[in-house]
Design a protein around this motif. Structure first.
Motif, PDB file in Angstrom:
ATOM      1  N   VAL A  43      29.128  34.055  40.752  1.00 10.44           N
ATOM      2  CA  VAL A  43      30.152  33.764  39.751  1.00 10.44           C
ATOM      3  C   VAL A  43      29.690  32.641  38.831  1.00 10.44           C
ATOM      4  CG1 VAL A  43      32.498  32.894  39.405  1.00 10.44           C
ATOM      5  CG2 VAL A  43      32.051  34.648  41.141  1.00 10.44           C
ATOM      6  N   GLY A  44      29.102  31.598  39.407  1.00  9.72           N
ATOM      7  CA  GLY A  44      28.627  30.490  38.589  1.00  9.72           C
ATOM      8  C   GLY A  44      27.534  30.894  37.619  1.00  9.72           C
ATOM      9  N   ALA A  45      26.626  31.757  38.070  1.00  5.50           N
ATOM     10  CA  ALA A  45      25.520  32.170  37.208  1.00  5.50           C
ATOM     11  C   ALA A  45      25.949  33.168  36.141  1.00  5.50           C
ATOM     12  CB  ALA A  45      24.405  32.776  38.066  1.00  5.50           C
ATOM     13  N   LEU A  46      26.894  34.034  36.468  1.00  6.94           N
ATOM     14  CA  LEU A  46      27.239  35.136  35.565  1.00  6.94           C
ATOM     15  C   LEU A  46      28.401  34.826  34.635  1.00  6.94           C
ATOM     16  CD1 LEU A  46      26.929  38.164  38.022  1.00  6.94           C
ATOM     17  CD2 LEU A  46      25.176  37.171  36.539  1.00  6.94           C
ATOM     18  N   ARG A  47      29.224  33.851  34.993  1.00 10.74           N
ATOM     19  CA  ARG A  47      30.396  33.535  34.159  1.00 10.74           C
ATOM     20  C   ARG A  47      29.943  33.148  32.747  1.00 10.74           C
ATOM     21  NH1 ARG A  47      33.275  29.645  37.140  1.00 10.74           N
ATOM     22  NH2 ARG A  47      34.811  31.164  37.869  1.00 10.74           N
ATOM     23  N   GLY A  48      30.490  33.832  31.760  1.00  9.64           N
ATOM     24  CA  GLY A  48      30.176  33.531  30.376  1.00  9.64           C
ATOM     25  C   GLY A  48      28.894  34.162  29.862  1.00  9.64           C
ATOM     26  N   MET A  49      28.153  34.819  30.715  1.00  7.76           N
ATOM     27  CA  MET A  49      26.904  35.454  30.291  1.00  7.76           C
ATOM     28  C   MET A  49      27.220  36.709  29.486  1.00  7.76           C
ATOM     29  SD  MET A  49      23.791  36.872  32.694  1.00  7.76           S
ATOM     30  CE  MET A  49      23.436  35.229  33.321  1.00  7.76           C
ATOM     31  N   PRO A  50      26.641  36.898  28.313  1.00  6.11           N
ATOM     32  CA  PRO A  50      26.878  38.137  27.565  1.00  6.11           C
ATOM     33  C   PRO A  50      26.418  39.356  28.364  1.00  6.11           C
ATOM     34  CG  PRO A  50      25.831  36.475  26.183  1.00  6.11           C
ATOM     35  CD  PRO A  50      25.782  35.955  27.585  1.00  6.11           C
ATOM     36  N   ALA A  51      27.245  40.386  28.378  1.00  9.18           N
ATOM     37  CA  ALA A  51      26.916  41.625  29.092  1.00  9.18           C
ATOM     38  C   ALA A  51      26.532  41.342  30.541  1.00  9.18           C
ATOM     39  CB  ALA A  51      25.805  42.388  28.383  1.00  9.18           C
ATOM     40  N   ALA A  52      27.284  40.474  31.190  1.00 11.90           N
ATOM     41  CA  ALA A  52      26.975  40.106  32.579  1.00 11.90           C
ATOM     42  C   ALA A  52      27.139  41.303  33.504  1.00 11.90           C
ATOM     43  CB  ALA A  52      27.906  38.986  33.037  1.00 11.90           C
TER      44      ALA A  52
END
Length: 213
Positions: free
Chosen positions: A88-97
């Motif tokens: 969750v920490g790494a992927l939150r806010g990532m475009p096209a996660a």
């Protein structure tokens, strides 16, 4: 065709999920701590060193990935919560996660009385830490996983073993799916079918589901 990363692909569940996905034509990357111990995976599976509890590792594997499957096991209670927090920490806010598919414990399902199986007085002590660890991860997804798309998958609480791939199963929510005899049964192979079906045709975004015959 999807690009799928499977953390814990060397394990009982992860290896079957990897094989099921590859056999359907998906691109699969097995992210494991010991790549040398995965020689039994299908040749089409790409094997890399990866750690679901490391945000750096997750970020490195995330680009161009459609789904990240967490099928890790064998650790102490905090392992599954650490993995959930990391993804969750790494992927939150990532475009096209990529979407998170977390293979959780069946003991977090509810009995007919509305209590969790892991809270039953006769629940085996030797499995309690792992069961509570998976429960902690589920609680985290439900309370703190805003900004990502996740699915938590629970097998049956008791009768869940390696076996035959039938391609058939039924799904439910927080209580086990039972047959006419009141049994909740599923093979690891058909859990893999259910998970890859969910990746191909999302039906349980941001929620938990279970599967059995």
């Amino acid at each position: 065709m999807s690009n799928i990363v499977v953390f814990g692909a060397g394990g009982t569940a992860g290896s079957r999920i990897s094989a099921e996905a590859v056999n359907r034509g998906h691109r699969v990357t097995a992210a494991v701590r010991r790549p040398e111990a995965t020689s039994y995976l299908p040749p089409a599976v790409k094997v890399v060193t990866g750690d679901a509890t490391s945000e750096r590792s997750v970020r490195e594997l995330a680009p161009d990935t459609d789904a990240m499957v967490v099928a890790i096991g064998g650790g102490e209670r905090g392992l599954w919560l650490d993995a959930a927090r990391s993804l969750v920490g790494a992927l939150r806010g990532m475009p096209a996660a990529p979407r998170i598919i977390h293979v959780g414990g069946g003991s977090t399902l509810l009995t007919p009385r509305g209590t969790r199986y892991l809270d039953e007085p006769d629940f085996p002590d030797e499995y309690r830490d792992a069961a509570q660890g998976q429960a902690d991860a589920l609680d985290f997804y439900r309370s703190s996983a805003d900004g990502v798309t996740w699915t938590y998958v629970s097998p049956p609480p008791l009768e869940f073993h390696p076996g035959e791939r039938t391609g058939h199963y039924r799904t439910g929510g927080d209580q086990p799916v039972t047959d006419h005899e009141g049994r909740s049964v599923l093979s690891y192979e058909d859990l893999a079918v259910a998970i890859v079906d969910e990746i191909e045709n999302p039906r349980h975004e941001n929620e938990r589901f279970t599967a059995a015959y």
